[in-house]
Design an enzyme around this catalytic site. Structure first.
Site, short mmCIF file in Angstrom:
data_model
loop_
_atom_site.label_atom_id
_atom_site.label_comp_id
_atom_site.label_asym_id
_atom_site.label_seq_id
_atom_site.Cartn_x
_atom_site.Cartn_y
_atom_site.Cartn_z
N ASP A 23 0.82 -1.21 0.00
CA ASP A 23 0.00 0.00 0.00
C ASP A 23 0.86 1.27 0.00
OD1 ASP A 23 -2.30 1.47 0.02
OD2 ASP A 23 -2.75 1.17 2.14
N HIS A 40 2.60 3.24 -9.03
CA HIS A 40 2.47 1.80 -9.26
C HIS A 40 3.70 1.25 -10.00
CE1 HIS A 40 -1.46 1.89 -7.57
NE2 HIS A 40 -2.02 2.58 -8.55
N LEU A 134 10.90 -20.45 -4.52
CA LEU A 134 9.86 -19.60 -3.95
C LEU A 134 8.53 -19.74 -4.71
CD1 LEU A 134 9.10 -17.05 -2.10
CD2 LEU A 134 9.65 -15.69 -4.13
N ARG A 197 -5.51 -1.90 8.32
CA ARG A 197 -6.69 -2.71 8.02
C ARG A 197 -6.31 -3.83 7.07
NH1 ARG A 197 -8.47 2.57 6.12
NH2 ARG A 197 -7.61 2.89 4.05
C1 FPP Z 1 -2.15 0.08 -3.19
O1 FPP Z 1 -1.63 1.41 -3.21
C2 FPP Z 1 -1.63 -0.61 -4.34
C3 FPP Z 1 -2.37 -1.16 -5.32
C4 FPP Z 1 -3.85 -1.13 -5.36
C5 FPP Z 1 -1.73 -1.82 -6.45
C6 FPP Z 1 -0.49 -2.56 -6.09
C7 FPP Z 1 0.26 -2.78 -7.30
C8 FPP Z 1 1.58 -2.76 -7.38
C9 FPP Z 1 2.53 -2.63 -6.25
C10 FPP Z 1 2.18 -2.96 -8.68
C11 FPP Z 1 2.32 -4.44 -8.79
C12 FPP Z 1 2.70 -4.74 -10.08
C13 FPP Z 1 2.51 -5.90 -10.63
C14 FPP Z 1 3.24 -6.17 -11.84
C15 FPP Z 1 1.62 -6.94 -10.08
P1 FPP Z 1 -2.66 2.59 -3.45
O2 FPP Z 1 -2.75 2.83 -4.90
O3 FPP Z 1 -3.95 2.27 -2.80
O4 FPP Z 1 -1.92 3.76 -2.74
P2 FPP Z 1 -2.64 4.93 -1.92
O5 FPP Z 1 -3.37 4.28 -0.79
O6 FPP Z 1 -1.48 5.75 -1.47
O7 FPP Z 1 -3.53 5.66 -2.87
#
Ligand code: FPP
Length: 245
Positions: A23, A40, A134, A197
């Site tokens: 997150d 992302h 893994l 959460r």
């Molecule tokens: C939460 O941060 C993150 C996500 C909903 C997406 C997670 C995805 C990645 C880490 C990229 C993964 C890549 C692959 C190739 C699977 P948020 O967007 O909710 O952040 P915020 O709470 O600060 O808005």
């Protein structure tokens, strides 16, 4: 599982299965005046570092939450961007997964996934299916409540057909109908970004998982953070509802 790269201080009692909510990508980007998608992209780099760290530390299972059943409500551009990002990494990273002996699994619902992405997922899962290192499990279009309802539906169907009898139903049989079938329950849960959460993640499977919440935004997550979380986990007493010895 012992690995020659595991720091000796972590040798004993490594968590077998680590589950992560990655997150803070959006806030990481916003704080730098960048678009959320850039967060992302950096999040995907942090994921690659974490996979490498998990391999080096000898972790057996790593499950990461990449897209939830609720994330469809985000702006279309972000949703599309996440799909493109996943496909890109599946296609460009497959050789490395094979070389590192990583077995890729997906947990999630395929219903809304575009055929091209589904094809890339299936290819990567099939090509790594016999790897013995893994197990990297990507939760994509995953939601624990939907998973539980689907398991209940499948079990009910079997009871209706006489393949199962009601009296035989137990936790083990129920869990065999989850998307996580075959994976051990997570030992350690990590969520970054200072949010406390579960967000509909592995609700059944994490009944006795040790939880660690970090203030770090996911794109800044490093091997050192993983090692520190494991060290903290190793200091916890897991009682599973029992009392101390
Ligand atoms: C939460 O941060 C993150 C996500 C909903 C997406 C997670 C995805 C990645 C880490 C990229 C993964 C890549 C692959 C190739 C699977 P948020 O967007 O909710 O952040 P915020 O709470 O600060 O808005």
């Amino acid at each position: 599982m012992y690995s020659p790269n595991t720091p000796s201080s972590l040798d004993a009692n490594l968590p077998r299965h680590i589950a992560i909510v990655m997150d803070g990508n959006g806030r990481w980007a916003k704080a730098r005046g960048l678009e959320r998608l850039k967060g992302h992209y950096e999040g995907a780099e942090a994921l690659k570092r974490t996979i490498q760290a998990a391999v080096e530390l000898g972790i057996q299972y790593l499950t990461v939450y990449a897209f939830s059943t609720e994330n469809w409500h985000r702006p279309e551009e972000e949703v599309k961007g996440l799909m493109v990002l996943l496909r890109h990494h599946l296609e460009t990273g497959l050789d490395e997964l094979i070389e590192k002996n990583i077995q890729l699994k997906f947990i999630g619902f395929y219903d809304r996934i575009e055929p091209d992405l589904k094809k890339s997922i299936d290819k990567a899962v099939n090509k790594t299916a016999h790897n013995t290192g893994l197990v990297l499990c990507i939760a994509f279009n995953y939601g624990a409540r939907a998973e539980i309802v689907e398991a209940a539906r499948q079990v009910s169907e079997k009871v209706k057909k006489g393949e199962l009898i009601l009296e035989d139903l137990n936790e083990k049989i129920f869990a065999e109908h989850f998307l996580t079938q075959g994976l051990p329950d997570p030992d350690l849960f990590i969520r970054t970004s200072g949010v406390y959460r579960l967000s509909n993640y592995l609700l059944w499977q994490m009944a006795y998982t040790e939880m660690i919440f970090l203030d770090t935004q996911w794109p800044d997550f490093k091997k050192e953070d993983l090692i520190n979380a494991i060290s903290e986990y190793q200091q916890r007493e897991r009682r599973f509802g029992k009392i101390s010895a």
